[in-house]
Design a protein around this motif. Structure first.
Motif, PDB file in Angstrom:
ATOM      1  N   ASP A 159       0.677  -1.268  -0.030  1.00 15.91           N
ATOM      2  CA  ASP A 159       0.068  -0.047   0.176  1.00 15.91           C
ATOM      3  C   ASP A 159       0.779   1.185   0.018  1.00 15.91           C
ATOM      4  N   ALA A 160       1.949   1.391   0.696  1.00 16.52           N
ATOM      5  CA  ALA A 160       2.899   2.466   0.834  1.00 16.52           C
ATOM      6  C   ALA A 160       3.575   2.516  -0.489  1.00 16.52           C
TER       7      ALA A 160
ATOM      8  N   PHE B 173       2.937   5.797  -3.008  1.00 14.21           N
ATOM      9  CA  PHE B 173       4.142   6.623  -3.332  1.00 14.21           C
ATOM     10  C   PHE B 173       4.380   6.797  -4.840  1.00 14.21           C
ATOM     11  N   GLY B 174       3.727   5.550  -5.436  1.00 12.89           N
ATOM     12  CA  GLY B 174       3.820   5.665  -6.930  1.00 12.89           C
ATOM     13  C   GLY B 174       2.817   6.655  -7.575  1.00 12.89           C
TER      14      GLY B 174
ATOM     15  N   ARG C 202       3.558  10.853 -14.281  1.00 10.82           N
ATOM     16  CA  ARG C 202       4.307   9.883 -13.354  1.00 10.82           C
ATOM     17  C   ARG C 202       4.283  10.133 -11.765  1.00 10.82           C
ATOM     18  N   VAL C 203       4.242  11.497 -11.574  1.00 14.68           N
ATOM     19  CA  VAL C 203       4.331  11.776 -10.052  1.00 14.68           C
ATOM     20  C   VAL C 203       2.822  11.404  -9.713  1.00 14.68           C
TER      21      VAL C 203
ATOM     22  N   ILE D 103      -3.764  11.468 -20.916  1.00 14.08           N
ATOM     23  CA  ILE D 103      -3.266  11.179 -19.506  1.00 14.08           C
ATOM     24  C   ILE D 103      -3.929  10.416 -18.603  1.00 14.08           C
ATOM     25  N   VAL D 104      -3.442   9.292 -18.315  1.00 11.60           N
ATOM     26  CA  VAL D 104      -4.253   8.068 -17.753  1.00 11.60           C
ATOM     27  C   VAL D 104      -3.720   8.019 -16.031  1.00 11.60           C
ATOM     28  N   ILE D 105      -4.538   8.271 -15.285  1.00 13.16           N
ATOM     29  CA  ILE D 105      -4.121   8.340 -13.740  1.00 13.16           C
ATOM     30  C   ILE D 105      -5.120   7.088 -13.262  1.00 13.16           C
TER      31      ILE D 105
END
Length: 439
Positions: free
Chosen positions: A193-194, A198-199, A414-415, A435-437
């Motif tokens: 999960d962490a 972070f990703g 990416r961020v 842009i896919v998030i």
């Protein structure tokens, strides 16, 4: 041996796989023990006991063989029936044998019936109604003889108890083992999960725990996260400092050029303005998406404001479709910069741009399409790298740049834990940028 065919049937979560690893060997052992117990023990014992009972029944039939009436036959066999703990009677001519129904879990009854039929040809019916008594209906010269005796003389009492006991304790021990296993898996899920957070650009509190190997992986992740954050901060400070320091001499150059005649200063001012735009691009790239924290926004309203601002600035852009509703965790200012870069590129290299939004339970997609020349497939990977110019594909004469526009968008995506995908627009024929998030 390839096991690719097995992957679609395997569980995907760590807990489900751990449960499968614990339960599968137990189930296999239970099946093997049950089959071995039934075949090697119960069947042999039942066969021996059935042969003994068949000999006793044959003895009773032999004693009754010379009798002329049913009463004489019962009187002749009374002493043997008493010694053998059997009851006997002849069915009246109008009475049908009452066999009853077997219990569903009495899996030895079929073998008992088949053994008695094979050993005693006179047998018409074998009744095993309640697992405690046996009634044999035998065809004799005097009529149908009903013999009753204890079921324990044909098979062990409650043979299913062993299997029930094995299943109960196997389930109990498997449950206890899974509880302990869950405590060992919990640190792994916390680490996953962490890492996933972070990703996607979020930093969640995490402290390593669990077994030595899991704790080592957790410490490595914490160190890696700290190094990445430190490198991003150093990059931002370095490029920001360079950009800031160069602004001062550029400002002095502008002031100095303003003192010259206009025809002499114009070309030099153009060069200075280009240098200023380069510094602004460097600064945008250095900032990336680290200057703001993620917050919950409504993508439809947020994207509509960006399109409205672009339209007021004179850009030919339109929000053509919105699919789905809800909120998403974004860095609004950084993502706004990314969308504005895509819209600016679209209107610079084409005549108009179309923006669309798609929101699903798992992802957010922002699409910008234009009617420009597009980017060839073989150059799309290079297009998102910093300081890359694609002169053959995108007419660089239509705008000055240093090749950081798409690189900034990719960096911001990416961020956010997403990706920038480039393709061809089916609607307009130019470039299609997505842009896919993940949500």
């Amino acid at each position: 041996m390839s096991t690719q065919w097995l992957k679609p049937y395997m569980p995907r979560s760590l807990y489900a796989r751990a449960a499968l690893i614990l339960a599968l060997p137990v189930i296999v052992v239970l099946l093997v023990v049950a089959i071995a117990f039934l075949q090697k023990h119960l069947e042999d014992v039942t066969s021996q006991m059935a042969r003994t009972a068949a000999r006793e029944v044959s003895l009773v039939l032999d004693v009754m063989q010379d009798s002329e009436t049913q009463q004489q036959a019962l009187a002749a066999a009374r002493q043997d029936l008493s010694v053998l703990n059997m009851s006997a009677r002849f069915l009246p001519p109008n009475e049908e044998p009452q066999t009853g129904s077997r219990r569903w879990y009495d899996f030895i009854a079929p073998q008992v019936a088949s053994e008695l039929h094979a050993l005693l040809p006179e047998t018409e019916y074998v009744a095993l109604p309640n697992g405690q008594d046996v009634r044999l209906f035998l065809s004799t010269d005097l009529g149908v003889l009903e013999l009753g005796f204890d079921r324990r003389r044909l098979s062990p009492t409650a043979p299913h108890q062993l299997i029930v006991t094995m299943v109960f304790f196997a389930a109990l021990m498997t449950s206890i083992s899974f509880l302990y296993m869950r405590n060992q898996l919990r640190p792994i899920t916390r680490l996953a999960d962490a890492a996933q957070a972070f990703g996607r650009g979020r930093v969640v509190p995490y402290s390593p725990g669990g077994a030595i190997e899991v704790r080592a992986a957790g410490n490595a992740f914490v160190d890696m996260r700290s190094r990445i954050e430190r490198q991003i901060e150093q990059r931002t400070l370095m490029l920001s400092g360079v950009s800031h320091d160069l602004r001062t001499p550029l400002t002095r150059l502008k002031l100095g050029l303003s003192m010259l005649p206009e025809d002499e200063a114009a070309p030099l001012l153009q060069d200075v303005n280009e240098m200023q735009s380069l510094l602004d691009a460097f600064l945008d790239f250095s900032r990336g998406a680290v200057e703001s924290a993620p917050e919950s926004v409504e993508p439809e309203i947020w994207l509509s404001q960006i399109v409205d601002d672009a339209q007021r600035a004179g850009q030919q852009v339109e929000l053509v479709s919105v699919e789905g509703q809800g909120t998403a965790m974004l860095r609004p200012s950084a993502m706004r910069r990314a969308v504005e870069n895509l819209i600016g590129n679209a209107t610079r290299y084409g005549s108009r741009a179309e923006v669309s939004l798609s929101l699903t339970p798992k992802s957010l997609r922002i699409r910008v399409e234009d009617d420009g020349p597009g980017i060839p497939i073989e150059q799309r990977t290079e297009a998102v790298k910093p300081f890359t110019r694609l002169d053959p594909a995108r007419n660089q004469n239509q705008g000055s740049g240093v090749g950081l526009g798409l690189a900034i968008v990719a960096d911001i995506a990416r961020v956010h834990g997403g990706i920038l995908r480039l393709g061809s627009s089916e609607r307009l024929g130019g470039l299609c940028a997505d842009i896919v998030i993940g949500r």
